[in-house]
Design an enzyme around this catalytic site. Structure first.
Site, PDB file in Angstrom:
ATOM      1  CB  SER A 190     -36.441   6.565  25.153  1.00 17.28           C
ATOM      2  OG  SER A 190     -35.432   6.915  24.250  1.00 17.28           O
TER       3      SER A 190
ATOM      4  CB  THR B  97     -37.390   4.827  29.711  1.00 14.14           C
ATOM      5  OG1 THR B  97     -37.141   6.216  29.441  1.00 14.14           O
ATOM      6  CG2 THR B  97     -36.603   3.988  28.729  1.00 14.14           C
TER       7      THR B  97
ATOM      8  CB  ALA C 199     -35.990  13.627  36.318  1.00 15.23           C
ATOM      9  CE  LYS C 200     -38.379   9.638  29.539  1.00 16.91           C
ATOM     10  NZ  LYS C 200     -37.657   8.783  28.639  1.00 16.91           N
ATOM     11  NE  ARG C 201     -35.489  11.311  40.219  1.00 14.95           N
ATOM     12  CZ  ARG C 201     -34.506  11.504  39.361  1.00 14.95           C
ATOM     13  NH1 ARG C 201     -34.445  10.789  38.258  1.00 14.95           N
ATOM     14  NH2 ARG C 201     -33.562  12.405  39.580  1.00 14.95           N
TER      15      ARG C 201
END
Ligand code: GLU
Length: 273
Positions: A9, A11, A246-248
Site C-alpha cells: 500500500s 502509504t 513501522a513505516k515511520r
C-alpha cells in the site's frame, strides 16, 4: 506454473520488512520459473500518495526485482470490486452498516475476534424499510459481509498453507467484515480477494500478521466461486528487540539505507536473503 505477487500500500516508503516480503514472493516465483506480479493497493485515497507509489517502484528496481506484466493499481479497478459486491448482494450476503467507530466501540456486548472487536451485528437486524429510509436520508454507510449466511452456503472450508499445512478456515474469528467502506467503494478484504483471482495468483505469500485475514478471504473466494490459491504466511521481520518495523522507522527505510551507502546486496542480506 506458480504465480506470486507483492502487494504494498503506498502509504509510506518500503522498509526492510517489505523487502523481505517482496524478495520472498519474487524468489518463490523465479526459483520455479513462475511469474511474479506487482500490485499497488491504493483504494484508500486519503492515505495513499502518488509519490509513495513511484518510490516503491523505484526501490524495488534498485533492490534488483523485476515483475511480469503491468503493475495493477487497485484504484483503477473499482468496477471489478463493484461487480463482486453486486454478486454478493444478489445472494443477500451483504448489508449496509451505518455504525460509526464509536457506536461499535461502545456496544458493550461486542465480542472480540482475532483482529479486535467483532462487529456486534447491529445493522444486520435493521428492517429493509429502515435501510432504505436511512440511505435516502443520505446517512453514510459501509457494506458488511453477513458471515453466518455465507458460511451456511459454503459449509466448512480449509486452505493449504506451505508453511503451516492444512488450515481449517474460521471466518467467525473476523465476523461481519466491511467489504465496501464508507469512504471507498471496496475494502482490503474484498479487493485483495478479487485481485488475486483476476491476476491468476496461485500462491499468496505474505507476512504472518495477515494470517487472520486469510480466514475471511477463503470464505469470500467460496461465495464468489473464485479459484483457490495456496498460501505461504512467512515470518514477520522485526528489529533486534522483536518489535515489528513501522513505516515511520526511517532507519530501516530502503531509501535511507541506500542514501547511507548500502548496496542492494547488503539490504538483501539484512532482509535475510
Ligand atoms: N496491501 C497489504 C499491505 O501492505 C498486503 C496485502 C496482502 O499481501 O495480502 O499490508
Amino acid at each position: 506454473m506458480i504465480v506470486t505477487r507483492f502487494a504494498p500500500s503506498p502509504t509510506g516508503l518500503l522498509h526492510l520488512g517489505h523487502a523481505y516480503s517482496a524478495l520472498f514472493a519474487w524468489r518463490r516465483a523465479r526459483d520455479s520459473g513462475g511469474r511474479f506480479l506487482l500490485r499497488i493497493e491504493d483504494i484508500d485515497r486519503a492515505r495513499c500518495r502518488e509519490e509513495f507509489a513511484a518510490g516503491i517502484v523505484e526501490d524495488l528496481i534498485w533492490l534488483g526485482l523485476d515483475w511480469d506484466g503491468d503493475v495493477r493499481r487497485q484504484s483503477e479497478h473499482f468496477a471489478d470490486y463493484r461487480a463482486a459486491l453486486d454478486r454478493l448482494a444478489a445472494q443477500d450476503m451483504i448489508y449496509p452498516c451505518f455504525c460509526t467507530r464509536a457506536d461499535i466501540a461502545g456496544a458493550v456486548s461486542a465480542p472480540h475476534g482475532s483482529l479486535g472487536p467483532l462487529y456486534p451485528g447491529t445493522c444486520r437486524a435493521l428492517k429493509a424499510s429502515e435501510r432504505r429510509a436511512r440511505i435516502a436520508a443520505g446517512d453514510a454507510y459501509a457494506m458488511r459481509l453477513d458471515c453466518e449466511r455465507a458460511l451456511a452456503r459454503t459449509g466448512p472450508l480449509a486452505w493449504r498453507d506451505e508453511g503451516l499445512g492444512t488450515i481449517t478456515a474460521d471466518p467467525r474469528s473476523l465476523g461481519d467484515v466491511v467489504l465496501a467502506r464508507k469512504d471507498a467503494p471496496a475494502s482490503y478484504h474484498l479487493a485483495v480477494t478479487v485481485d488475486d483471482a483476476i491476476q491468476g495468483v496461485t500462491l499468496v505469500t505474505r507476512a504472518s500478521d495477515l494470517l487472520a485475514a486469510t480466514h475471511i478471504h477463503r470464505l469470500l473466494q467460496a461465495v464468489l466461486e473464485l479459484p483457490v490459491p495456496h498460501w505461504h504466511h512467512h515470518r514477520l521481520l522485526t528489529d533486534a528487540r522483536g518489535k515489528r518495523f513501522a513505516k515511520r522507522d526511517r532507519a530501516v527505510a530502503l531509501r535511507e539505507m541506500r542514501a547511507a551507502g548500502a548496496t542492494p546486496k547488503q539490504v538483501q542480506a539484512l532482509a535475510g536473503f
